[in-house]
Design a protein around this motif. Sequence first.
Motif, PDB file in Angstrom:
ATOM      1  N   ALA A  77       0.850  -1.096  -0.124  1.00 16.75           N
ATOM      2  CA  ALA A  77       0.031  -0.063   0.028  1.00 16.75           C
ATOM      3  C   ALA A  77       1.056   1.056  -0.106  1.00 16.75           C
ATOM      4  N   LEU A  78       1.950   1.417   0.836  1.00 12.38           N
ATOM      5  CA  LEU A  78       2.988   2.465   0.787  1.00 12.38           C
ATOM      6  C   LEU A  78       3.462   2.533  -0.655  1.00 12.38           C
ATOM      7  N   ALA A  79       3.994   1.444  -1.163  1.00 14.56           N
ATOM      8  CA  ALA A  79       4.560   1.766  -2.240  1.00 14.56           C
ATOM      9  C   ALA A  79       3.729   2.011  -3.477  1.00 14.56           C
ATOM     10  N   VAL A  80       2.522   1.693  -3.521  1.00 15.87           N
ATOM     11  CA  VAL A  80       1.620   2.099  -4.610  1.00 15.87           C
ATOM     12  C   VAL A  80       1.634   3.623  -4.528  1.00 15.87           C
ATOM     13  N   ASN A  81       1.225   4.202  -3.179  1.00 13.83           N
ATOM     14  CA  ASN A  81       1.223   5.782  -3.148  1.00 13.83           C
ATOM     15  C   ASN A  81       2.206   6.366  -3.292  1.00 13.83           C
ATOM     16  N   ILE A  82       3.279   5.785  -3.100  1.00 12.20           N
ATOM     17  CA  ILE A  82       4.700   6.495  -3.434  1.00 12.20           C
ATOM     18  C   ILE A  82       5.132   6.477  -4.875  1.00 12.20           C
ATOM     19  N   ARG A 104      17.171   1.771 -12.366  1.00  8.15           N
ATOM     20  CA  ARG A 104      16.904   0.322 -12.006  1.00  8.15           C
ATOM     21  C   ARG A 104      15.736   0.176 -10.919  1.00  8.15           C
ATOM     22  N   LEU A 105      15.204  -1.016 -11.009  1.00 10.90           N
ATOM     23  CA  LEU A 105      14.121  -1.388  -9.926  1.00 10.90           C
ATOM     24  C   LEU A 105      14.462  -1.230  -8.496  1.00 10.90           C
ATOM     25  N   GLY A 106      15.909  -1.790  -8.290  1.00 11.63           N
ATOM     26  CA  GLY A 106      16.258  -1.991  -7.037  1.00 11.63           C
ATOM     27  C   GLY A 106      16.884  -0.663  -6.664  1.00 11.63           C
ATOM     28  N   TRP A 107      17.510   0.257  -7.534  1.00 13.69           N
ATOM     29  CA  TRP A 107      17.589   1.713  -7.050  1.00 13.69           C
ATOM     30  C   TRP A 107      16.428   2.488  -6.573  1.00 13.69           C
ATOM     31  N   ILE A 108      15.287   2.273  -7.265  1.00 17.59           N
ATOM     32  CA  ILE A 108      14.268   3.093  -6.868  1.00 17.59           C
ATOM     33  C   ILE A 108      13.607   2.687  -5.428  1.00 17.59           C
ATOM     34  N   LEU A 109      13.417   1.082  -5.371  1.00 15.40           N
ATOM     35  CA  LEU A 109      13.210   0.610  -4.380  1.00 15.40           C
ATOM     36  C   LEU A 109      13.863   1.000  -2.877  1.00 15.40           C
ATOM     37  N   MET A 110      15.328   0.936  -3.218  1.00 18.66           N
ATOM     38  CA  MET A 110      15.916   1.364  -2.149  1.00 18.66           C
ATOM     39  C   MET A 110      16.156   2.823  -1.804  1.00 18.66           C
ATOM     40  N   ARG A 111      16.360   3.649  -3.053  1.00 18.23           N
ATOM     41  CA  ARG A 111      16.661   5.013  -2.809  1.00 18.23           C
ATOM     42  C   ARG A 111      15.584   5.958  -2.747  1.00 18.23           C
ATOM     43  N   ILE A 155      11.762   4.542  -2.728  1.00 21.00           N
ATOM     44  CA  ILE A 155      10.559   4.031  -2.047  1.00 21.00           C
ATOM     45  C   ILE A 155      10.858   3.786  -0.418  1.00 21.00           C
ATOM     46  N   LEU A 156      11.862   3.179  -0.079  1.00 24.25           N
ATOM     47  CA  LEU A 156      12.201   2.903   1.305  1.00 24.25           C
ATOM     48  C   LEU A 156      12.187   3.874   2.091  1.00 24.25           C
ATOM     49  N   PRO A 157      13.110   5.024   1.816  1.00 22.21           N
ATOM     50  CA  PRO A 157      13.218   6.189   2.850  1.00 22.21           C
ATOM     51  C   PRO A 157      11.831   6.665   3.042  1.00 22.21           C
ATOM     52  N   ASN A 158      10.850   6.987   1.972  1.00 28.42           N
ATOM     53  CA  ASN A 158       9.687   7.653   2.168  1.00 28.42           C
ATOM     54  C   ASN A 158       8.624   6.614   2.795  1.00 28.42           C
ATOM     55  N   ALA A 159       9.087   5.360   2.989  1.00 21.35           N
ATOM     56  CA  ALA A 159       7.987   4.706   3.873  1.00 21.35           C
ATOM     57  C   ALA A 159       8.557   4.469   4.886  1.00 21.35           C
ATOM     58  N   LEU A 160       9.692   4.657   5.234  1.00 24.03           N
ATOM     59  CA  LEU A 160      10.301   4.041   6.550  1.00 24.03           C
ATOM     60  C   LEU A 160       9.405   4.449   7.862  1.00 24.03           C
TER      61      LEU A 160
END
Length: 273
Positions: free
Chosen positions: A151-156, A171-178, A180-185
């Motif tokens: 749910a967090l990833a869909v919104n972000i 890349r997908l990994g960069w987007i997820l770690m740099r 998505i993750l900081p904003n969902a933390l």
Amino acid sequence: MPAIKLSLLPGIAGLFLFVGVALFAPWLSPHAPDQVVGMAWDTPSALARLGTDNLGRDLLSRLIWGTRTSLAVTGLAALVAFVIGTTLGFIAGVCGGWIDQLISRINDIIMAIPTLILALIILAMLPKTLGVIIMVLGLLEATRILRVARALAVNIAAMEFIDVARMRGERLGWILMREILPNALPILIAEFALRFIFILLFLSALSFLGLGVQPPTADWGGLARDNKDGILFGIWAALIPGAAIALLALCINMLADWLVGNNARAWGGRSHD
């Protein structure tokens, strides 16, 4: 980092107390956890400060060693659940399409089965080692974290800075770690704290039913199981681990609420380009 409020000091002190007991159990324990020091359910004395359990073992020593076992197993299981659930949830929320449908539907099927019943079935077929228990607890609780992370990833993922990162060819990994993750933390921190307590309760329930941590290893659920019959004779040893669980849950929730409340504005919606 904002200043710590005075009202949080009991929570911080309590958390440090539990962690300290777990780390220094060999030096804090008056006796070996399986050493018989008296008769069954002796009253507190100089030899056994909290009395003895159903087999005459020092209850304080078993509580100290049980703290180490319970916190270690719970912490590792929560970490497994957090890594698996967050990763799959982010992938489902960012990729969408058939990947999202596949991950979400499998997750829904697992969640449709009562967690305790599913754990009992799995553990009845597998060796009840600590490694197996950690993986089973982690995988089952990962389903809850997955839904929150998705749910967090869909919104972000719908925000403009994610589109910019994609157009840059990240890349997908960069987007997820740099991104998505900081904003969902902030929300994930609260979820991790909540899952930690639920896993601790789950582990204690499994041990109470005989499918968790196996004797003679001490843990909080096992202590309650071993001493439950003492309640009929006015021996309240079975309630001591329950009080420890309640106190730990209170300390963790106090700290999680403070972290989320103070860092949500700073972390939320921040791009890490």
